[in-house]
Design an enzyme around this catalytic site. Structure first.
Site, PDB file in Angstrom:
ATOM      1  N   GLU A  96       0.801  -1.224   0.000  1.00 39.14           N
ATOM      2  CA  GLU A  96       0.000   0.000   0.000  1.00 39.14           C
ATOM      3  C   GLU A  96       0.832   1.272   0.000  1.00 39.14           C
ATOM      4  O   GLU A  96       0.308   2.370  -0.218  1.00 39.14           O
ATOM      5  CB  GLU A  96      -0.943  -0.005   1.207  1.00 39.14           C
ATOM      6  CG  GLU A  96      -2.053  -1.048   1.080  1.00 39.14           C
ATOM      7  CD  GLU A  96      -3.008  -1.036   2.251  1.00 39.14           C
ATOM      8  OE1 GLU A  96      -2.606  -0.586   3.341  1.00 39.14           O
ATOM      9  OE2 GLU A  96      -4.152  -1.497   2.068  1.00 39.14           O
ATOM     10  N   GLU A 127       6.894 -21.860   7.311  1.00 45.67           N
ATOM     11  CA  GLU A 127       7.393 -21.012   8.392  1.00 45.67           C
ATOM     12  C   GLU A 127       8.472 -21.705   9.220  1.00 45.67           C
ATOM     13  O   GLU A 127       9.147 -21.064  10.024  1.00 45.67           O
ATOM     14  CB  GLU A 127       6.251 -20.572   9.301  1.00 45.67           C
ATOM     15  CG  GLU A 127       5.642 -21.666  10.147  1.00 45.67           C
ATOM     16  CD  GLU A 127       4.562 -21.120  11.074  1.00 45.67           C
ATOM     17  OE1 GLU A 127       4.716 -21.291  12.293  1.00 45.67           O
ATOM     18  OE2 GLU A 127       3.590 -20.514  10.579  1.00 45.67           O
TER      19      GLU A 127
END
Length: 314
Positions: A96, A127
């Site tokens: 963004e 992960e």
């Protein structure tokens, strides 16, 4: 009738510490017997905990922003590392910044365990790979900042990235929700968001995720402001990629320079659509070329450019 609950699990399972985010929340023990309205009210009340947790670490977060500003101005970059919810929030924040602040690609980069597929799918064991984290951080240097995001403070992917970044001389930071985070030893800046147990036990997409989102919003927004990507409280670096943003660009110019809609449209045309150039041209009453040069000399800061031209501030 209220259900009987056994004692809440202790902080220790054998010799292993159970993070606060994995413990049970007393207020939600009867969760599955609540009405929908009561569930939503409980969630909302717990979200306030996330807001307070971020406010409590403002001094540490400010210090991290200051470090990042100095390094970005020297040509460095900021890198987020995360998995699962934390990784997705990191990708969202970095993505963004381009349309909102016109930040150059590569200045703030998000690294998600499992890559792009993990944004919408669970990638098995992604992960858990320290080596993957190390590989993602392999290009960092001494002018960069590496920020690990993990609610538990123990995600191996994040640990690998921070270890590699530290070895390469980057400033390392950890944002977690665990005051006993295992990865804290790898962080030059250790920021702990004390959100505590979740309404749904262990579901860190709730309070912990909300707090991480707020912390990232605060960090990146303060970084962009310090880099001159705003003027007053106006989004003067916005990239007008659609009609809504083109209208916003014109509105910002009208608000900041006190010009009419037609005058603003004409200014933007002369400035080749560059809102900052149009603002400096109008406020300082100078030609477009001089406004553009003043901004270049001020690293793109409207305030600094106007100061150099002895023009009024916002």
């Amino acid at each position: 009738m209220a259900m009987h609950h056994p004692a809440l699990e202790p902080l220790l399972e054998g010799d292993v510490y159970v993070p606060e985010t994995e413990q049970r929340l007393t207020e939600s023990l009867e969760l599955d017997s609540l009405s929908t309205t009561e569930i939503l009210a409980l969630l909302a009340s717990q979200d306030r905990v996330a807001v307070d947790a971020v406010a409590a670490v403002a001094p540490q977060l400010a210090g991290l922003v200051d470090v990042a500003v100095g390094r970005v101005l020297r040509g460095g970059s900021v890198h987020y590392f995360g998995a699962g919810t934390s990784g997705r929030l990191a990708v969202l924040d970095a993505a963004e910044l381009l349309p909102t602040f016109n930040i150059e690609p590569g200045v703030v980069v998000a690294h998600m365990a499992g890559g792009a597929r993990a944004l919408v799918h669970a990638v098995e064991n992604a992960e858990d790979s320290v080596d993957d984290g190390r590989r993602e951080a392999a290009t960092l240097g001494a002018d960069d900042v590496a920020i690990g995001l993990t609610a538990s403070g123990s995600t191996p992917f994040v640990g690998g990235a921070l270890a590699q970044a530290r070895e390469l001389g980057a400033h390392t930071a950890l944002i977690s929700c665990n005051p006993r985070a295992a990865l804290a030893a790898l962080a030059d800046t250790d920021i702990v968001l004390r959100t505590g147990p979740e309404v749904v036990t262990g579901s860190t997409r709730l309070k912990a995720g909300t707090a991480e989102k707020l912390a990232l919003n605060g960090f990146s927004t303060a970084l962009m402001v310090a880099l001159g990507r705003t003027w007053s409280n106006l989004m003067v670096s916005v990239v007008a990629t659609n009609e809504k943003l083109r209208r916003r660009t014109l509105r910002i110019l009208m608000q900041s320079a006190g010009v009419s809609q037609s005058e603003g449209a004409e200014l933007l045309t002369r400035a080749d659509g560059d809102l900052k150039v149009a603002i400096v041209t109008a406020v300082a009453a100078v030609p477009v070329d001089r406004a553009r040069a003043a901004l270049a000399a001020a690293n793109g800061s409207v305030r600094a450019a106007l100061a150099g031209l002895d023009a009024p501030s916002a």
